[in-house]
Design a protein around this motif. Structure first.
Motif, PDB file in Angstrom:
ATOM      1  N   UNK A  94       0.833  -1.203   0.000  1.00  0.00           N
ATOM      2  CA  UNK A  94       0.000   0.000   0.000  1.00  0.00           C
ATOM      3  C   UNK A  94       0.868   1.253   0.000  1.00  0.00           C
ATOM      4  N   UNK A  95       1.913   1.245   0.832  1.00  0.00           N
ATOM      5  CA  UNK A  95       2.815   2.390   0.874  1.00  0.00           C
ATOM      6  C   UNK A  95       3.548   2.591  -0.439  1.00  0.00           C
ATOM      7  N   UNK A  96       4.002   1.486  -1.031  1.00  0.00           N
ATOM      8  CA  UNK A  96       4.710   1.552  -2.314  1.00  0.00           C
ATOM      9  C   UNK A  96       3.781   2.083  -3.403  1.00  0.00           C
ATOM     10  N   UNK A  97       2.559   1.546  -3.455  1.00  0.00           N
ATOM     11  CA  UNK A  97       1.615   1.978  -4.491  1.00  0.00           C
ATOM     12  C   UNK A  97       1.262   3.451  -4.357  1.00  0.00           C
ATOM     13  N   UNK A  98       1.102   3.919  -3.103  1.00  0.00           N
ATOM     14  CA  UNK A  98       0.768   5.328  -2.901  1.00  0.00           C
ATOM     15  C   UNK A  98       1.922   6.229  -3.348  1.00  0.00           C
ATOM     16  N   UNK A  99       3.158   5.786  -3.092  1.00  0.00           N
ATOM     17  CA  UNK A  99       4.313   6.586  -3.499  1.00  0.00           C
ATOM     18  C   UNK A  99       4.473   6.588  -5.016  1.00  0.00           C
ATOM     19  N   UNK A 100       4.270   5.440  -5.643  1.00  0.00           N
ATOM     20  CA  UNK A 100       4.441   5.337  -7.092  1.00  0.00           C
ATOM     21  C   UNK A 100       3.240   5.864  -7.856  1.00  0.00           C
ATOM     22  N   UNK A 155      16.944  -0.801 -12.037  1.00  0.00           N
ATOM     23  CA  UNK A 155      17.226  -0.621 -10.606  1.00  0.00           C
ATOM     24  C   UNK A 155      16.429  -1.603  -9.741  1.00  0.00           C
ATOM     25  N   UNK A 156      17.095  -2.137  -8.726  1.00  0.00           N
ATOM     26  CA  UNK A 156      16.469  -3.079  -7.792  1.00  0.00           C
ATOM     27  C   UNK A 156      16.641  -2.545  -6.375  1.00  0.00           C
ATOM     28  N   UNK A 157      15.561  -2.554  -5.609  1.00  0.00           N
ATOM     29  CA  UNK A 157      15.582  -2.089  -4.226  1.00  0.00           C
ATOM     30  C   UNK A 157      15.015  -3.194  -3.339  1.00  0.00           C
ATOM     31  N   UNK A 306       6.122  -1.274  13.570  1.00  0.00           N
ATOM     32  CA  UNK A 306       7.210  -1.247  12.587  1.00  0.00           C
ATOM     33  C   UNK A 306       7.029  -0.164  11.527  1.00  0.00           C
ATOM     34  N   UNK A 307       5.849   0.436  11.478  1.00  0.00           N
ATOM     35  CA  UNK A 307       5.559   1.505  10.515  1.00  0.00           C
ATOM     36  C   UNK A 307       5.832   1.039   9.082  1.00  0.00           C
ATOM     37  N   UNK A 308       5.283  -0.149   8.756  1.00  0.00           N
ATOM     38  CA  UNK A 308       5.544  -0.771   7.465  1.00  0.00           C
ATOM     39  C   UNK A 308       5.012   0.069   6.306  1.00  0.00           C
ATOM     40  N   UNK A 309       3.845   0.688   6.498  1.00  0.00           N
ATOM     41  CA  UNK A 309       3.262   1.486   5.410  1.00  0.00           C
ATOM     42  C   UNK A 309       4.219   2.602   4.990  1.00  0.00           C
ATOM     43  N   UNK A 310       4.735   3.348   5.955  1.00  0.00           N
ATOM     44  CA  UNK A 310       5.640   4.450   5.613  1.00  0.00           C
ATOM     45  C   UNK A 310       6.991   3.933   5.121  1.00  0.00           C
ATOM     46  N   UNK A 311       7.372   2.743   5.578  1.00  0.00           N
ATOM     47  CA  UNK A 311       8.580   2.128   5.029  1.00  0.00           C
ATOM     48  C   UNK A 311       8.367   1.849   3.540  1.00  0.00           C
ATOM     49  N   UNK A 312       7.146   1.400   3.192  1.00  0.00           N
ATOM     50  CA  UNK A 312       6.819   1.175   1.783  1.00  0.00           C
ATOM     51  C   UNK A 312       6.822   2.457   0.983  1.00  0.00           C
ATOM     52  N   UNK A 313       6.287   3.534   1.565  1.00  0.00           N
ATOM     53  CA  UNK A 313       6.324   4.826   0.886  1.00  0.00           C
ATOM     54  C   UNK A 313       7.757   5.266   0.622  1.00  0.00           C
ATOM     55  N   UNK A 316       9.164   3.213  -2.233  1.00  0.00           N
ATOM     56  CA  UNK A 316       8.650   3.666  -3.517  1.00  0.00           C
ATOM     57  C   UNK A 316       9.298   4.955  -3.992  1.00  0.00           C
ATOM     58  N   UNK A 317       9.443   5.912  -3.075  1.00  0.00           N
ATOM     59  CA  UNK A 317      10.040   7.197  -3.465  1.00  0.00           C
ATOM     60  C   UNK A 317      11.517   7.035  -3.801  1.00  0.00           C
ATOM     61  N   UNK A 318      12.223   6.169  -3.066  1.00  0.00           N
ATOM     62  CA  UNK A 318      13.642   5.943  -3.375  1.00  0.00           C
ATOM     63  C   UNK A 318      13.804   5.230  -4.723  1.00  0.00           C
TER      64      UNK A 318
END
Length: 353
Positions: A94-100, A155-157, A306-313, A316-318
């Protein structure tokens, strides 16, 4: 007659409308249609609006994949995971998708299920789709083999997992900082005899959290008793059995920090059976902030989030900066926070950074 017209209309709608159809209907060249729909070129506003109206009326949809490939981008990203349970991958996604999503990038979710062959097939598929980048994640943060994207330069993260290669970027929760928050909170509220029922000792997260517990106790001038450090599986039953052993062997214990929320719930159940009140007699803190467990425990469980959502954001931004050409390497530890509930003496939800 009306039936014939209706059938002809349906037949036309079923056919794919092309840019040639739009150009013919609008009475302009194909190049002019392309400029109008892509917001390019110097066209009169009325011409641009007329072409857009015709395209909408005909139901024309540009081939975005072809357009993106011409730009050298697919505007897609692969998310490769081994977390088939979804406990960590769903909030991360969810965090990754919101960032991307702000960059209009779509995410392909691929569940490898700890199967090396399946993972390789997914990687080949993602490469064939010419994704702009790949994020690799897991249900644990321990090191894993790096994925091979050949000479593609894609790029791979790595998020919520890591590799040992020095040229990789890995984003992880800060387990050590999270455990420090928990023990400092217990010490500040007068707990002096703190036990630690942790997960398997070979997990890096277990090692980092135990390190923080020992360090905070040392800084507070409190004794470290080895019998208060117990390692076992990430299971509720382990928390239940370990708590019985801990309390019967060391009745002075006035707080227990658990390796996850499942262990903590087993701990609370055993304390209730032993006639120990939580938090009056013994405070309990968990780890993960798994809402379905933490909020429904009796009493509700104080736990490290763990704040996983913001970790995903952040992941995504990185990745976006890496897609744009930035070279990102190293390990980023994303901070956790403490969610305070009744199991350590407070009924208020208060995040502590």
């Amino acid at each position: 007659m009306s039936s014939e017209v209706s059938n002809e209309s349906v037949s036309r709608q079923m056919q794919s409308v092309t840019i040639h159809d739009v150009a013919r209907e609008a009475g302009v060249s194909i190049g002019t249609v392309s400029k109008a729909l892509n917001g390019q070129g110097k066209l009169k506003s009325e011409t641009r609006e007329r072409i857009q109206e015709v395209a909408a009326r005909l139901g024309f949809r540009p081939n975005m994949m072809a357009q993106n490939l011409l730009r050298g981008r697919s505007y897609t990203v692969g998310l490769l995971t081994t977390d088939s349970y979804g406990r960590f991958s769903i909030p991360l996604m969810k965090g990754i998708e919101d960032a991307l999503g702000t960059a209009q990038i779509l995410v392909f979710l691929c569940d490898a299920r700890d199967d090396a062959q399946r993972e390789r097939q997914y990687i080949e598929t993602l490469l064939s789709k010419r994704v702009d980048g790949i994020i690799v994640t897991s249900r644990r943060t321990d090191p894993r083999p790096a994925i091979d994207v050949g000479q593609t330069g894609i790029p791979v993260l790595y998020a919520y997992t890591q590799v040992k290669e020095g040229n990789a970027l890995c984003i992880l929760p800060d387990d050590e900082q999270g455990a420090r928050l928990a023990i400092e909170h217990l010490v500040e509220h007068g707990r002096r005899h703190i036990g630690h029922i942790m997960g398997p000792s070979h997990f890096e997260s277990t090692q980092l959290r135990q390190k923080a517990v020992r360090q905070v106790l040392k800084e507070a001038g409190l004794a470290t008793h080895e019998q208060r450090f117990l390692s076992g599986p990430w299971q509720e039953s382990w928390g239940y059995n370990a708590t019985q052993f801990l309390i019967t062997s060391d009745p002075q214990v006035d707080a227990i920090f658990c390796g996850n929320d499942q262990i903590a719930r087993g701990t609370i159940d055993m304390l209730r059976e032993l006639g120990r009140k939580v938090p009056d007699d013994i405070a309990v803190i968990g780890f993960d902030n798994w809402e379905i467990i933490a909020a429904s425990s009796r009493p509700p469980l104080t736990t490290v989030d763990l704040d996983i959502y913001h970790l995903g954001q952040l992941a995504g931004s990185r990745l976006l900066t890496m897609i744009d050409g930035s070279r990102e390497t190293g390990v980023i530890r994303h901070p956790c926070h403490l969610v305070i509930r009744a199991s350590c003496g407070s009924h208020d939800l208060v995040p502590i950074q």
